[in-house]
Write an enzyme that holds these catalytic residues in place. Structure first.
Site, PDB file in Angstrom:
ATOM      1  N   GLU A 123       0.811  -1.224   0.000  1.00 36.13           N
ATOM      2  CA  GLU A 123       0.000   0.000   0.000  1.00 36.13           C
ATOM      3  C   GLU A 123       0.842   1.270   0.000  1.00 36.13           C
ATOM      4  OE1 GLU A 123      -3.306   0.220   2.724  1.00 36.13           O
ATOM      5  OE2 GLU A 123      -3.450  -1.954   2.798  1.00 36.13           O
ATOM      6  N   ASP A 168      -1.895  -4.443   3.529  1.00 32.12           N
ATOM      7  CA  ASP A 168      -2.008  -4.521   4.988  1.00 32.12           C
ATOM      8  C   ASP A 168      -2.840  -5.723   5.440  1.00 32.12           C
ATOM      9  OD1 ASP A 168      -0.448  -2.311   5.269  1.00 32.12           O
ATOM     10  OD2 ASP A 168      -2.071  -0.926   5.761  1.00 32.12           O
ATOM     11  N   ASP A 214      -5.373  -6.312   7.227  1.00 29.29           N
ATOM     12  CA  ASP A 214      -6.700  -6.063   7.788  1.00 29.29           C
ATOM     13  C   ASP A 214      -7.732  -6.152   6.662  1.00 29.29           C
ATOM     14  OD1 ASP A 214      -6.220  -3.757   6.376  1.00 29.29           O
ATOM     15  OD2 ASP A 214      -6.290  -2.403   8.084  1.00 29.29           O
ATOM     16  N   GLU A 274      -9.387  -3.806   5.034  1.00 28.94           N
ATOM     17  CA  GLU A 274      -9.165  -2.892   3.922  1.00 28.94           C
ATOM     18  C   GLU A 274      -7.984  -3.347   3.068  1.00 28.94           C
ATOM     19  OE1 GLU A 274     -11.260  -0.230   3.200  1.00 28.94           O
ATOM     20  OE2 GLU A 274     -12.419  -1.261   4.742  1.00 28.94           O
ATOM     21  N   TYR A 318       1.666  -4.102  13.613  1.00 31.23           N
ATOM     22  CA  TYR A 318       0.554  -3.419  12.944  1.00 31.23           C
ATOM     23  C   TYR A 318      -0.388  -2.790  13.958  1.00 31.23           C
ATOM     24  CZ  TYR A 318      -2.876  -2.537   9.292  1.00 31.23           C
ATOM     25  OH  TYR A 318      -3.733  -1.929   8.409  1.00 31.23           O
ATOM     26  N   ARG A 337      -3.531  -1.511  13.699  1.00 32.22           N
ATOM     27  CA  ARG A 337      -5.003  -1.620  13.625  1.00 32.22           C
ATOM     28  C   ARG A 337      -5.386  -3.045  14.008  1.00 32.22           C
ATOM     29  NH1 ARG A 337      -3.689   1.748   9.280  1.00 32.22           N
ATOM     30  NH2 ARG A 337      -4.548   3.849   9.507  1.00 32.22           N
ATOM     31  N   HIS A 340      -4.980 -10.271  14.603  1.00 28.32           N
ATOM     32  CA  HIS A 340      -3.597  -9.827  14.678  1.00 28.32           C
ATOM     33  C   HIS A 340      -3.143  -9.719  16.124  1.00 28.32           C
ATOM     34  CE1 HIS A 340      -4.583  -8.947  10.590  1.00 28.32           C
ATOM     35  NE2 HIS A 340      -5.357  -7.932  10.906  1.00 28.32           N
TER      36      HIS A 340
END
Length: 410
Positions: free
Chosen positions: A7, A80, A82, A84, A303, A305, A350
């Site tokens: 990203e 990433d 997650d 998204e 990470y 989030r 995570h």
């Protein structure tokens, strides 16, 4: 040649160094497609079919990815870890399939929770497929955003011209506020009083005592209903001789908090550092993407989030080692601490937010960070270390103090 899609351009440079010359790493700069802001982008009557559009800013990036994939033997989607990130990988794959550029090329999805050489190489050695459940969760969210937002926002603009928008989040939040306000309006207040006295121990140490028994009977919350009764009791105990009836001391343990999740990090950063949620996430993103240390870019935290409170076994071992060497073996519990989230429906996909290298203490990290980054790193490091320490032992002392009336009753 292996083409890797991430990203962030900052991550692209770092990961390219880790992987070497057989890999080309390109950044998508976030999402490459979105729903156009017009009627019909989501069709509920056609099984919620969606019409996607590549944004004007994303066209150049999509072209660069498409050109690079033509000469690649393998496509590795490393966005990433997650929902998204999974959606971005899916969008890139969909665009390349529509352009008929993939053919029989091998396609892999890899995820890593920390931008370190070890984490990246381990992820590359353990690829997986696109997680369709995460993609479906993303599609459901986007459909709700569109259907709810596009329906409600025009109504809101007509009624409140200065308002910005309404949607799935704002609408539910407004409902919660309205329900809570209704509860407040229906609440029936009831007056009650408490009586407290400022006292000193024999050593001169001040403490506060609270009246909890009258005439041998324990006081309930509403047993002193008004000021008149409170003043009556005040007069009854003023200028009396006080005596200690009983002293009881009990050891208590205070257990450490679990490592940070996204929400608890934002809360503590606001409380202790005065950072807004957006500022906290900006700083955490920078720490995650990494800084240059000894000529190599290294991610400093995992990470950021996440709603998980667990950390990896090797990190727990490193944490216990730091505690032993820094504070002593007596601060290391016999067994490692394991945490589970109390929140319902938490995905816990995570790790919690922790430093990538536990021996890198805040004093060492500060040399590579600006002041705000260093303060946030210190907060994360201390919370992680504390989460694996022995419980604090506190002695709690309770004293029953009596003031006897003329009838001898306390």
């Amino acid at each position: 040649m292996n083409l890797v899609i991430v990203e962030s351009p900052a991550k692209a440079k770092t990961i390219n160094k880790y992987l070497g010359s057989d890999y080309q790493v390109l950044a998508s700069y976030g999402h490459v497609r979105d729903l156009p802001s017009k009627d019909g982008s989501v069709k509920p009557d056609d099984d919620f079919e969606m019409s996607w559009q590549v944004g004007a800013d994303a066209k150049k990036r999509v072209k660069a990815i498409a050109d690079a994939v033509k000469g690649a033997d393998k496509l590795i989607l490393a966005t990433d870890p997650d929902r998204e990130g999974e959606a971005i990988s899916w969008h890139v794959l969909e665009i390349l399939n529509q352009k008929k550029l993939l053919g029989d090329k091998e396609i892999q999805r890899v995820v890593f929770n920390a931008i370190t050489k070890t984490a990246v190489l381990e992820a590359m050695a353990n690829p997986r497929e696109i997680d369709r459940d995460l993609v479906e969760a993303y599609l459901a969210r986007r459909a709700l955003d569109y259907l709810v937002g596009f329906t409600l926002s025009p109504v809101l603009w007509r009624k409140l011209p200065s308002a910005r928008s309404a949607g799935r989040v704002q609408s539910v939040a407004l409902r919660l506020v309205c329900d809570r306000e209704l509860e407040i309006e229906l609440f029936k207040s009831q007056e009650y009083w408490t009586i407290e006295a400022d006292m000193k121990s024999a050593a001169g140490q001040p403490f506060q005592a609270r009246l909890h028994h009258v005439d041998g009977n324990k006081l309930g919350k509403f047993d002193i209903p008004d000021e008149a009764r409170a003043r009556e009791l005040e007069a009854a105990i003023l200028n009396r001789d006080f005596s200690i009836e009983k002293v009881e001391s009990k050891p208590q343990k205070r257990h450490p908090y679990p490592p940070f999740t996204t929400s608890t990090l934002q809360q503590e950063a606001s409380r202790k550092l005065g950072f807004s949620s957006s500022r906290t996430m900006q700083l955490a993103q920078r720490l995650y993407e990494g800084v240059e240390i000894n000529g190599e870019t290294q991610g400093l935290i995992t990470y950021m989030r996440t709603d998980g409170v667990q950390i990896a076994g090797e990190a727990i071992g490193a944490c216990r080692g730091v505690i032993s060497s820094t504070f002593g073996d007596e601060y290391v519990p016999e067994a490692p601490r394991a945490y589970k989230t109390k929140a319902k429906n938490a995905q816990e996909a995570h790790e919690a937010i922790r430093p990538t290298e536990l021996p890198r203490d805040p004093a060492e990290a500060r040399r590579y960070l600006d002041d705000d980054q260093a303060r946030l790193y210190e907060l994360i490091w201390k919370r992680t270390i504390a989460s694996q320490m022995e419980s604090a032992v506190i002695e709690r002392t309770t004293a029953d103090i009596a003031a006897r009336g003329d009838d001898g009753v306390a």
